[in-house]
Design a protein around this motif. Sequence first.
Motif, PDB file in Angstrom:
ATOM      1  N   SER A 300       0.827  -1.209   0.000  1.00 44.65           N
ATOM      2  CA  SER A 300       0.000   0.000   0.000  1.00 44.65           C
ATOM      3  C   SER A 300       0.862   1.260   0.000  1.00 44.65           C
ATOM      4  O   SER A 300       2.013   1.232   0.446  1.00 44.65           O
ATOM      5  N   LEU A 301       0.266   2.352  -0.438  1.00 49.73           N
ATOM      6  CA  LEU A 301       0.998   3.623  -0.408  1.00 49.73           C
ATOM      7  C   LEU A 301       1.302   4.052   1.016  1.00 49.73           C
ATOM      8  O   LEU A 301       2.335   4.662   1.275  1.00 49.73           O
ATOM      9  N   GLY A 302       0.413   3.737   1.954  1.00 49.04           N
ATOM     10  CA  GLY A 302       0.669   4.192   3.323  1.00 49.04           C
ATOM     11  C   GLY A 302      -0.347   3.656   4.294  1.00 49.04           C
ATOM     12  O   GLY A 302      -1.067   2.692   4.009  1.00 49.04           O
ATOM     13  N   HIS A 303      -0.406   4.310   5.448  1.00 48.76           N
ATOM     14  CA  HIS A 303      -1.285   3.866   6.542  1.00 48.76           C
ATOM     15  C   HIS A 303      -1.324   4.990   7.572  1.00 48.76           C
ATOM     16  O   HIS A 303      -0.380   5.784   7.656  1.00 48.76           O
ATOM     17  N   GLY A 304      -2.389   5.012   8.364  1.00 53.07           N
ATOM     18  CA  GLY A 304      -2.438   5.957   9.472  1.00 53.07           C
ATOM     19  C   GLY A 304      -1.383   5.616  10.517  1.00 53.07           C
ATOM     20  O   GLY A 304      -0.926   4.467  10.610  1.00 53.07           O
ATOM     21  N   PRO A 313      -6.236   6.135   9.077  1.00 51.59           N
ATOM     22  CA  PRO A 313      -7.023   5.640   7.954  1.00 51.59           C
ATOM     23  C   PRO A 313      -6.246   4.656   7.076  1.00 51.59           C
ATOM     24  O   PRO A 313      -5.020   4.675   7.055  1.00 51.59           O
ATOM     25  N   GLY A 314      -6.989   3.833   6.328  1.00 52.11           N
ATOM     26  CA  GLY A 314      -6.353   3.003   5.314  1.00 52.11           C
ATOM     27  C   GLY A 314      -5.939   3.869   4.136  1.00 52.11           C
ATOM     28  O   GLY A 314      -6.657   4.782   3.747  1.00 52.11           O
ATOM     29  N   VAL A 315      -4.739   3.610   3.609  1.00 52.78           N
ATOM     30  CA  VAL A 315      -4.262   4.341   2.418  1.00 52.78           C
ATOM     31  C   VAL A 315      -3.689   3.299   1.462  1.00 52.78           C
ATOM     32  O   VAL A 315      -2.471   3.105   1.376  1.00 52.78           O
ATOM     33  N   GLY A 316      -4.576   2.593   0.803  1.00 47.24           N
ATOM     34  CA  GLY A 316      -4.122   1.507  -0.061  1.00 47.24           C
ATOM     35  C   GLY A 316      -5.209   1.117  -1.036  1.00 47.24           C
ATOM     36  O   GLY A 316      -6.300   1.700  -1.048  1.00 47.24           O
ATOM     37  N   ALA A 317      -4.922   0.089  -1.812  1.00 50.94           N
ATOM     38  CA  ALA A 317      -5.774  -0.272  -2.962  1.00 50.94           C
ATOM     39  C   ALA A 317      -7.213  -0.621  -2.585  1.00 50.94           C
ATOM     40  O   ALA A 317      -8.102  -0.503  -3.408  1.00 50.94           O
ATOM     41  N   ARG A 318      -7.450  -1.060  -1.366  1.00 52.13           N
ATOM     42  CA  ARG A 318      -8.830  -1.428  -1.009  1.00 52.13           C
ATOM     43  C   ARG A 318      -9.426  -0.485   0.046  1.00 52.13           C
ATOM     44  O   ARG A 318     -10.423  -0.822   0.684  1.00 52.13           O
ATOM     45  N   ALA A 319      -8.824   0.681   0.218  1.00 55.62           N
ATOM     46  CA  ALA A 319      -9.265   1.589   1.286  1.00 55.62           C
ATOM     47  C   ALA A 319     -10.374   2.501   0.771  1.00 55.62           C
ATOM     48  O   ALA A 319     -10.125   3.448   0.022  1.00 55.62           O
ATOM     49  N   LYS A 320     -11.616   2.205   1.178  1.00 54.88           N
ATOM     50  CA  LYS A 320     -12.769   2.940   0.647  1.00 54.88           C
ATOM     51  C   LYS A 320     -13.119   4.173   1.490  1.00 54.88           C
ATOM     52  O   LYS A 320     -13.946   4.985   1.083  1.00 54.88           O
ATOM     53  N   GLY A 321     -12.531   4.279   2.716  1.00 58.54           N
ATOM     54  CA  GLY A 321     -12.862   5.405   3.585  1.00 58.54           C
ATOM     55  C   GLY A 321     -12.267   6.704   3.060  1.00 58.54           C
ATOM     56  O   GLY A 321     -11.233   6.709   2.386  1.00 58.54           O
ATOM     57  N   LYS A 322     -12.949   7.825   3.377  1.00 58.10           N
ATOM     58  CA  LYS A 322     -12.467   9.119   2.883  1.00 58.10           C
ATOM     59  C   LYS A 322     -11.407   9.702   3.812  1.00 58.10           C
ATOM     60  O   LYS A 322     -11.511   9.572   5.041  1.00 58.10           O
ATOM     61  N   LEU A 323     -10.435  10.373   3.229  1.00 56.55           N
ATOM     62  CA  LEU A 323      -9.406  11.064   4.010  1.00 56.55           C
ATOM     63  C   LEU A 323      -9.966  12.424   4.434  1.00 56.55           C
ATOM     64  O   LEU A 323     -10.632  13.099   3.647  1.00 56.55           O
ATOM     65  N   GLU A 324      -9.674  12.774   5.699  1.00 56.03           N
ATOM     66  CA  GLU A 324     -10.240  14.025   6.250  1.00 56.03           C
ATOM     67  C   GLU A 324      -9.141  14.865   6.885  1.00 56.03           C
ATOM     68  O   GLU A 324      -8.115  14.327   7.316  1.00 56.03           O
TER      69      GLU A 324
END
Length: 367
Positions: A300-304, A313-324
């Motif tokens: 993945s590109l990253g992670h919280g 937050p999830g920061v990867g190919a399956r991360a559907k949550g929005k970044l805030e």
Amino acid sequence: MTTDIKMATEGRIARLREKFDDSELDAIIISNTENRRYFSGFKGSAGNLIISRDKAVLATDFRYTEQAGLQAPAFDVLQIRPALDWLHETLSDMGAKRIGFEADEMTVSGHERIRKALNEAAGDETTYTLIPTNGIGVGLRAVKDAQELALLTRAIEIGDKAFDDVSAQIKAGMTENEVAWEIEKSIREQGAESLSFETIVGSGPNGARPHHLAADRFIQEGEPIVIDMGCQYQGYCSDLTRTIVIGEPDAKFKEIYDITLTAQLTAIETVVAGMTGEDADMLARNVITEAGYGDNFGHSLGHGVGLEVHEGPGVGARAKGKLEDGMVFTIEPGIYLTGWGGVRIEDVVVLENGRARVISKARKVSP
Ligand code: GLY
Ligand code: MN
Ligand code: MN
């Protein structure tokens, strides 16, 4: 400081209570270690928070009672024994019947023990309903408050200085383990309590394995060295990766490094609040794929980052949550070539006014 913790934890508890309506909860049992610390300030390794709509109890054993009183000013501390009779007393005192628990945390046998104890104490099986909840604490923790951001910033500063000081002294002939130990010493000398994970020093071909741990390999001139390191300061984690070369980098290194850096800077400059973690991941992945190395960027590109080195937050190919705004996460693309080595570059960013502000300041190679 006690006042700060009290105010911060009261704010966090209020946000937790706002979630009660989703499952019509009267109270929740918090047993995850990091969630317990987040909502209460209590740093001990055993205990449960019982939080109702108007009461907050920290139930822990003799070893931690005094400590809990000092560290968790927003809670009434209850000293418990292994038997679970205190739980019914606490819940009935709160008037709570619908009790949430952390489904990702509680074991099946722990759940059974609680269910039986409550039913026996209440004298019937209908008094209490145990309701599974998923990710409430982790979800709230993904957006950092001012106190958390200050602690994260300090943890990151410590990691940056450890990298800058140690990387300037690396010479051909040192082992990966020696480098890792110098980093660990620097981190501890600067006041961090521990590493946030085992230090990765991947020299030459070892760097092709993204999570290779430091080993007894001797570092050589001209090869890529991936250093991925972090510390924990007052509970909060840092996470930093740099890739360096001792001596002259060759054309291959320059090519791979340049693509990775372009991918990382593209993601940092173009990520915006409102994107999903998946959208953010693509910002860097597209650069690497267009350069022909898409198959060599397999994570993945990253992670919280926060109380845990990997959290929402999830920061990867399956991360559907929005970044805030207020979310803190890593941006860490990499390219890995078996037999040659790897390049990964990782910074921690915080979203502010919709854009990423880079917190990490450690020196980056510019080949
Ligand atoms: N060290 C693991 C990571 O960067 O996520
Ligand atoms: Mn890392
Ligand atoms: Mn990371």
